[in-house]
Design a protein around this motif. Structure first.
Motif, PDB file in Angstrom:
ATOM      1  N   SER A 187      15.176  -9.860   4.966  1.00 16.16           N
ATOM      2  CA  SER A 187      14.197 -11.134   5.032  1.00 16.16           C
ATOM      3  C   SER A 187      13.716 -11.132   6.382  1.00 16.16           C
ATOM      4  O   SER A 187      14.495 -10.974   7.458  1.00 16.16           O
ATOM      5  CB  SER A 187      15.057 -12.287   4.656  1.00 16.16           C
ATOM      6  OG  SER A 187      14.212 -13.538   5.029  1.00 16.16           O
ATOM      7  N   ILE A 188      12.361 -11.294   6.527  1.00 11.16           N
ATOM      8  CA  ILE A 188      11.788 -11.478   7.732  1.00 11.16           C
ATOM      9  C   ILE A 188      12.412 -13.014   8.516  1.00 11.16           C
ATOM     10  O   ILE A 188      12.344 -13.023  10.037  1.00 11.16           O
ATOM     11  CB  ILE A 188      10.355 -11.605   7.797  1.00 11.16           C
ATOM     12  CG1 ILE A 188       9.473 -11.341   9.107  1.00 11.16           C
ATOM     13  CG2 ILE A 188       9.870 -12.911   7.144  1.00 11.16           C
ATOM     14  CD1 ILE A 188       8.017 -11.073   8.982  1.00 11.16           C
ATOM     15  N   GLY A 189      13.035 -13.655   7.904  1.00  8.68           N
ATOM     16  CA  GLY A 189      13.511 -15.012   8.313  1.00  8.68           C
ATOM     17  C   GLY A 189      15.078 -14.806   9.121  1.00  8.68           C
ATOM     18  O   GLY A 189      15.485 -15.505   9.738  1.00  8.68           O
ATOM     19  N   MET A 190      15.358 -13.368   9.291  1.00 12.89           N
ATOM     20  CA  MET A 190      16.694 -13.146  10.087  1.00 12.89           C
ATOM     21  C   MET A 190      16.291 -12.318  11.376  1.00 12.89           C
ATOM     22  O   MET A 190      17.437 -12.249  12.138  1.00 12.89           O
ATOM     23  CB  MET A 190      17.293 -12.031   9.095  1.00 12.89           C
ATOM     24  CG  MET A 190      17.932 -12.667   7.935  1.00 12.89           C
ATOM     25  SD  MET A 190      19.217 -13.907   7.977  1.00 12.89           S
ATOM     26  CE  MET A 190      20.211 -13.080   8.871  1.00 12.89           C
ATOM     27  N   LEU A 191      15.062 -12.106  11.666  1.00 11.73           N
ATOM     28  CA  LEU A 191      14.861 -11.430  12.849  1.00 11.73           C
ATOM     29  C   LEU A 191      14.501 -12.144  14.099  1.00 11.73           C
ATOM     30  O   LEU A 191      13.463 -12.785  14.100  1.00 11.73           O
ATOM     31  CB  LEU A 191      14.040 -10.233  12.652  1.00 11.73           C
ATOM     32  CG  LEU A 191      14.378  -9.105  12.142  1.00 11.73           C
ATOM     33  CD1 LEU A 191      15.398  -8.304  12.713  1.00 11.73           C
ATOM     34  CD2 LEU A 191      15.099  -9.454  10.575  1.00 11.73           C
ATOM     35  N   ALA A 192      15.062 -12.027  15.214  1.00 11.90           N
ATOM     36  CA  ALA A 192      14.759 -12.735  16.391  1.00 11.90           C
ATOM     37  C   ALA A 192      13.870 -11.685  17.443  1.00 11.90           C
ATOM     38  O   ALA A 192      13.856 -10.468  17.188  1.00 11.90           O
ATOM     39  CB  ALA A 192      16.066 -13.161  17.206  1.00 11.90           C
ATOM     40  N   PHE A 201       1.248  -0.381  17.503  1.00 15.91           N
ATOM     41  CA  PHE A 201       2.012   0.349  16.740  1.00 15.91           C
ATOM     42  C   PHE A 201       3.386  -0.528  16.552  1.00 15.91           C
ATOM     43  O   PHE A 201       3.900  -0.748  15.741  1.00 15.91           O
ATOM     44  CB  PHE A 201       2.271   1.753  17.294  1.00 15.91           C
ATOM     45  CG  PHE A 201       1.291   2.378  17.475  1.00 15.91           C
ATOM     46  CD1 PHE A 201       0.143   2.179  16.583  1.00 15.91           C
ATOM     47  CD2 PHE A 201       1.437   3.691  18.050  1.00 15.91           C
ATOM     48  CE1 PHE A 201      -0.934   3.201  16.246  1.00 15.91           C
ATOM     49  CE2 PHE A 201       0.159   4.556  18.219  1.00 15.91           C
ATOM     50  CZ  PHE A 201      -0.977   4.159  17.159  1.00 15.91           C
ATOM     51  N   GLY A 202       3.846  -1.188  17.826  1.00 17.29           N
ATOM     52  CA  GLY A 202       5.022  -2.102  17.765  1.00 17.29           C
ATOM     53  C   GLY A 202       4.778  -3.307  16.949  1.00 17.29           C
ATOM     54  O   GLY A 202       5.903  -3.624  16.133  1.00 17.29           O
ATOM     55  N   ASP A 203       3.638  -3.874  16.882  1.00 18.19           N
ATOM     56  CA  ASP A 203       3.732  -5.073  16.119  1.00 18.19           C
ATOM     57  C   ASP A 203       3.910  -4.738  14.689  1.00 18.19           C
ATOM     58  O   ASP A 203       4.335  -5.415  13.913  1.00 18.19           O
ATOM     59  CB  ASP A 203       2.227  -5.621  16.179  1.00 18.19           C
ATOM     60  CG  ASP A 203       1.800  -6.908  15.667  1.00 18.19           C
ATOM     61  OD1 ASP A 203       2.853  -7.563  15.367  1.00 18.19           O
ATOM     62  OD2 ASP A 203       0.719  -7.462  15.931  1.00 18.19           O
ATOM     63  N   ILE A 204       3.193  -3.644  14.275  1.00 17.85           N
ATOM     64  CA  ILE A 204       3.097  -3.312  12.843  1.00 17.85           C
ATOM     65  C   ILE A 204       4.782  -2.657  12.360  1.00 17.85           C
ATOM     66  O   ILE A 204       5.287  -2.997  11.401  1.00 17.85           O
ATOM     67  CB  ILE A 204       2.270  -2.120  12.622  1.00 17.85           C
ATOM     68  CG1 ILE A 204       0.967  -2.368  12.534  1.00 17.85           C
ATOM     69  CG2 ILE A 204       2.452  -1.552  11.196  1.00 17.85           C
ATOM     70  CD1 ILE A 204      -0.410  -1.501  12.769  1.00 17.85           C
ATOM     71  N   LEU A 205       5.267  -1.780  13.298  1.00 10.25           N
ATOM     72  CA  LEU A 205       6.541  -1.221  12.914  1.00 10.25           C
ATOM     73  C   LEU A 205       7.652  -2.031  12.935  1.00 10.25           C
ATOM     74  O   LEU A 205       8.771  -2.160  12.126  1.00 10.25           O
ATOM     75  CB  LEU A 205       7.103  -0.053  13.741  1.00 10.25           C
ATOM     76  CG  LEU A 205       5.905   1.160  13.689  1.00 10.25           C
ATOM     77  CD1 LEU A 205       6.425   2.294  14.681  1.00 10.25           C
ATOM     78  CD2 LEU A 205       5.970   1.866  12.330  1.00 10.25           C
ATOM     79  N   SER A 206       7.656  -3.204  13.695  1.00 14.52           N
ATOM     80  CA  SER A 206       8.813  -4.271  13.855  1.00 14.52           C
ATOM     81  C   SER A 206       8.751  -4.881  12.727  1.00 14.52           C
ATOM     82  O   SER A 206       9.813  -5.489  12.214  1.00 14.52           O
ATOM     83  CB  SER A 206       8.703  -4.966  15.282  1.00 14.52           C
ATOM     84  OG  SER A 206       7.267  -5.565  15.280  1.00 14.52           O
ATOM     85  N   ASP A 207       7.506  -5.421  12.241  1.00 13.92           N
ATOM     86  CA  ASP A 207       7.693  -6.047  11.071  1.00 13.92           C
ATOM     87  C   ASP A 207       8.158  -5.348   9.803  1.00 13.92           C
ATOM     88  O   ASP A 207       8.787  -5.703   8.828  1.00 13.92           O
ATOM     89  CB  ASP A 207       6.218  -6.531  10.579  1.00 13.92           C
ATOM     90  CG  ASP A 207       5.712  -7.774  11.340  1.00 13.92           C
ATOM     91  OD1 ASP A 207       6.655  -8.333  12.360  1.00 13.92           O
ATOM     92  OD2 ASP A 207       4.527  -8.121  11.314  1.00 13.92           O
ATOM     93  N   GLU A 208       7.863  -3.992   9.799  1.00 17.68           N
ATOM     94  CA  GLU A 208       8.362  -3.023   8.721  1.00 17.68           C
ATOM     95  C   GLU A 208       9.956  -3.081   8.779  1.00 17.68           C
ATOM     96  O   GLU A 208      10.567  -3.334   7.810  1.00 17.68           O
ATOM     97  CB  GLU A 208       7.728  -1.790   8.819  1.00 17.68           C
ATOM     98  CG  GLU A 208       8.433  -0.909   7.654  1.00 17.68           C
ATOM     99  CD  GLU A 208       7.963   0.555   8.022  1.00 17.68           C
ATOM    100  OE1 GLU A 208       8.147   1.541   6.898  1.00 17.68           O
ATOM    101  OE2 GLU A 208       7.435   1.037   9.053  1.00 17.68           O
ATOM    102  N   ALA A 209      10.464  -3.094  10.138  1.00 14.39           N
ATOM    103  CA  ALA A 209      11.923  -3.060  10.237  1.00 14.39           C
ATOM    104  C   ALA A 209      12.348  -4.418   9.789  1.00 14.39           C
ATOM    105  O   ALA A 209      13.773  -4.313   9.501  1.00 14.39           O
ATOM    106  CB  ALA A 209      12.079  -2.568  11.654  1.00 14.39           C
ATOM    107  N   SER A 210      11.836  -5.423  10.257  1.00 18.86           N
ATOM    108  CA  SER A 210      12.273  -6.635   9.916  1.00 18.86           C
ATOM    109  C   SER A 210      12.517  -6.475   8.215  1.00 18.86           C
ATOM    110  O   SER A 210      13.418  -7.091   7.650  1.00 18.86           O
ATOM    111  CB  SER A 210      11.290  -7.893  10.344  1.00 18.86           C
ATOM    112  OG  SER A 210      10.252  -7.610   9.534  1.00 18.86           O
ATOM    113  N   GLN A 211      11.438  -6.320   7.413  1.00 19.57           N
ATOM    114  CA  GLN A 211      11.519  -6.411   5.901  1.00 19.57           C
ATOM    115  C   GLN A 211      12.507  -5.628   5.453  1.00 19.57           C
ATOM    116  O   GLN A 211      13.330  -5.917   4.137  1.00 19.57           O
ATOM    117  CB  GLN A 211      10.163  -5.876   5.458  1.00 19.57           C
ATOM    118  CG  GLN A 211      10.040  -6.398   4.056  1.00 19.57           C
ATOM    119  CD  GLN A 211      10.017  -7.748   3.855  1.00 19.57           C
ATOM    120  OE1 GLN A 211       9.421  -8.771   4.819  1.00 19.57           O
ATOM    121  NE2 GLN A 211      10.859  -8.447   3.008  1.00 19.57           N
TER     122      GLN A 211
END
Length: 357
Positions: free
Chosen positions: A259-264, A245-255
């Motif tokens: 930009s996904i290029g901003m998230l550490a 769930f964390g894998d999926i939701l953290s990518d959603e939160a990044s978008q």
């Protein structure tokens, strides 16, 4: 102070963005009187090409001997047809397990200068948001028993989700302690209406919430959480959830930050040694073209200074430099969707950050 850092540049844009973060760390070291010693090791597709294995033993030993680890990205179409156990991505699970990294911290912040880059409506992001996702990293379905067998309808594949009390308690404690250092609000995300692992997860989180009476605690089902992140992300402070769930939701939160290029991200265990990496992938389509956004990796280096080395002022310095660059309107190609203008290359963006340190 002197610190040893293992560099896992990996594949695709990995070498470019890690090199950018190294330059930033060198500048910070010179400013504050620290010495960072960098040692590169192979991981992912490049390791397969050189040794036949995605995670060579030398890499594991080198990371264990270091004070911390900086990772770029792994994978690419070149290795897509390899069997599961030999794929580049297998190295990520292996290095997390070898280093005992059971916690993944993924902050998602909407920078004021990038509000127009968010895909959400202006009224939704008007107040901004800054949340932290605490993801369990070494348990659950990604590490459970798996295989293929004869099933009811013929050959089938299976993956098993399993969590122990110990695994849930240790990630829960990280989440509650993180909430205590922020706005004291924690949401635990599960699927307790269907999954037995989630029912155990919820039981234990409720038990732990009694120890942290100062934290406003609540539960949320994962499907509702996915909707709430795009409906009102500002309602969240700290989120804790399972590996998948964390894998999926953290990518959603990044978008939704633009930009996904901003998230550490930071992967941590029971020691100060951590592994720090951007959450985006290897972007093979732009690899070697000097187009990648280095900011996520630079911010990952800042997290390393903060969590592994207790260098808060130095971490703040990097984060403020990134803020300043964005406020001045500088953008890489992935951030130009709404701001217009000319895109900076990876090295040019790095230079702008260095100028503001």
């Amino acid at each position: 102070m002197k610190y040893s850092i293992a560099l896992l540049k990996g594949d695709g844009i990995g070498p470019e963005i890690v090199d950018s973060a190294v330059e930033v760390l060198k500048k910070v070291g010179a400013k504050y009187g620290h010495e960072f010693e960098f040692t590169p090791y192979l991981i992912g597709g490049c390791a397969i090409d050189a040794t036949g294995e995605p995670l060579p033993e030398e890499t594991v030993k080198g990371c264990l001997a270091s004070d911390s680890v900086l990772l770029g990205a792994v994978g690419g179409p070149k290795w897509d047809n390899l069997p599961g156990g030999k794929r580049p991505e297998k190295a990520l699970l292996g290095i997390r397990s070898a280093l005992g990294l059971f916690t993944n911290l993924r902050p998602a912040k909407l920078y004021p200068a990038l509000k127009n880059a968010s895909p959400l409506r202006a009224d939704i992001v008007a107040g901004g948001f800054e949340l932290m996702i605490v993801r369990e990293l070494t348990g659950g379905i990604y590490f459970g028993e798996r295989g293929r067998r004869e099933g009811k309808y013929g050959p089938e594949a299976f993956d098993t989700e399993a969590y122990s009390r110990m695994e849930i308690e240790r990630i829960g404690r990280v989440a509650f302690e993180t909430a205590m250092k922020r706005n004291r609000k924690l949401v635990s995300i599960d699927k307790a209406n269907v999954l037995e692992t989630s029912r155990l997860w919820r039981e234990i989180m409720h038990e732990m919430s009694k120890e942290y009476s100062e934290v406003e605690y609540s539960d949320m089902l994962v499907d509702n959480a996915a909707m709430q992140l795009v409906r009102n992300p500002g309602q969240f402070d700290v989120i804790v959830t399972s590996n998948m769930f964390g894998d999926i939701l953290s990518d959603e939160a990044s978008q939704i930050t633009g930009s996904i290029g901003m998230l550490a991200s930071a992967s941590l265990g029971s020691t100060k040694r951590g592994m720090y990496e951007p959450i985006h992938g290897s972007a093979p389509d732009i690899a070697g073209q000097n187009k990648a956004n280095p900011i996520a990796t630079v911010l990952s280096a800042a997290m390393m200074l903060r969590y592994s080395f207790d260098l808060k002022e130095e971490a703040d310095c990097i984060e403020k430099a990134v803020d300043a660059v964005l406020e001045k309107g500088f953008r890489t190609a992935d951030l130009l969707g709404t701001s217009g203008g000319n895109a900076l290359s990876c090295t040019e963006m790095t230079e702008k950050i260095l100028e503001n340190i």
